[in-house]
Motif scaffolding. Sequence first.
Motif, PDB file in Angstrom:
ATOM      1  N   PRO A 137       0.802  -1.228   0.000  1.00 56.20           N
ATOM      2  CA  PRO A 137       0.000   0.000   0.000  1.00 56.20           C
ATOM      3  C   PRO A 137       0.835   1.278   0.000  1.00 56.20           C
ATOM      4  O   PRO A 137       0.540   2.215  -0.736  1.00 56.20           O
ATOM      5  CB  PRO A 137      -0.828  -0.124   1.286  1.00 56.20           C
ATOM      6  N   ALA A 138       1.887   1.313   0.813  1.00 59.18           N
ATOM      7  CA  ALA A 138       2.691   2.531   0.896  1.00 59.18           C
ATOM      8  C   ALA A 138       3.381   2.826  -0.433  1.00 59.18           C
ATOM      9  O   ALA A 138       3.424   3.980  -0.888  1.00 59.18           O
ATOM     10  CB  ALA A 138       3.721   2.401   2.013  1.00 59.18           C
ATOM     11  N   LEU A 139       3.907   1.779  -1.074  1.00 58.89           N
ATOM     12  CA  LEU A 139       4.592   1.967  -2.346  1.00 58.89           C
ATOM     13  C   LEU A 139       3.610   2.360  -3.442  1.00 58.89           C
ATOM     14  O   LEU A 139       3.903   3.217  -4.280  1.00 58.89           O
ATOM     15  CB  LEU A 139       5.330   0.680  -2.730  1.00 58.89           C
ATOM     16  N   GLN A 140       2.432   1.762  -3.422  1.00 62.36           N
ATOM     17  CA  GLN A 140       1.420   2.082  -4.413  1.00 62.36           C
ATOM     18  C   GLN A 140       0.974   3.534  -4.271  1.00 62.36           C
ATOM     19  O   GLN A 140       0.840   4.256  -5.260  1.00 62.36           O
ATOM     20  CB  GLN A 140       0.225   1.144  -4.261  1.00 62.36           C
ATOM     21  N   ALA A 141       0.764   3.977  -3.037  1.00 64.81           N
ATOM     22  CA  ALA A 141       0.368   5.368  -2.812  1.00 64.81           C
ATOM     23  C   ALA A 141       1.465   6.320  -3.277  1.00 64.81           C
ATOM     24  O   ALA A 141       1.190   7.356  -3.892  1.00 64.81           O
ATOM     25  CB  ALA A 141       0.069   5.585  -1.329  1.00 64.81           C
ATOM     26  N   GLY A 142       2.717   5.965  -2.993  1.00 57.56           N
ATOM     27  CA  GLY A 142       3.817   6.797  -3.449  1.00 57.56           C
ATOM     28  C   GLY A 142       3.880   6.886  -4.960  1.00 57.56           C
ATOM     29  O   GLY A 142       4.204   7.945  -5.517  1.00 57.56           O
TER      30      GLY A 142
END
Length: 248
Positions: free
Chosen positions: A86-91
């Motif tokens: 999730p964090a990488l996708q949001a970034g």
Amino acid sequence: MNVALIPVFVVGLLGSVHCAGMCGGIVGALSVAPSVGRVIPVRAATRRAPVANVFAYNAGRIGSYMVAGGLAGGLAQGAQALAKLPALQAGAYWLANLMLAALGLYLMDAWRGLARLEQGGRFVWRGVQPLLKKVGPLDRPARMFVAGGLWGWLPCGMVYSVLVTAMLSGSALHGALVMLAFGLGTLPMLLGLGLMGARLRGWLASPRVRLVCGVLVLGFGLLGLARAAGGLPHGWVQDICVAPGAGA
């Protein structure tokens, strides 16, 4: 992940005002103008090139965009497991829309940061440019297609900004489709440049035209950033945000 293609097309359409300054002379040399002592020999039996030549050049150019988009999307596909974080996708969403906002400022001549990316792409262009000399006189559609395919690798901050979205599409096929949509968006303007030449270039060089198009592209990026930050409801916003697209 899905990327809405209609806004990518619109970004290509609006961003193509940049093509008038960067590629207008190239298109004119390849499609219309006689050539004397140019790197690329252009045989101009008439003052206006056949329409087939102009379409062939642009088909080759868009094809090169699709190849680049497929490569970018394939790289992301190879890291699919990481993309699910999730964090990488949001970034990734933030990056895509920041690039879009940068493109808007670039078109407005308010910030030239994307020009630095163009410098980074010159090492690829140094390998491609010598191949243009081997294409031969650009007097038939087949050669124009090849020339367009090679010119498509010319360093361009606008293309690079959309390639980020192609990369985030998550697969080689979707990446190619993103760049196809973008290329089709640029098609009307570059067809016009090939057929009308300096008359259209003069209008597109107007600061007002660039300002309007830049503001609209910047608006796309800011809406996407607002959605990424959770400040706007999904609904209609997802239909006009370049990334994430509908169903993301």
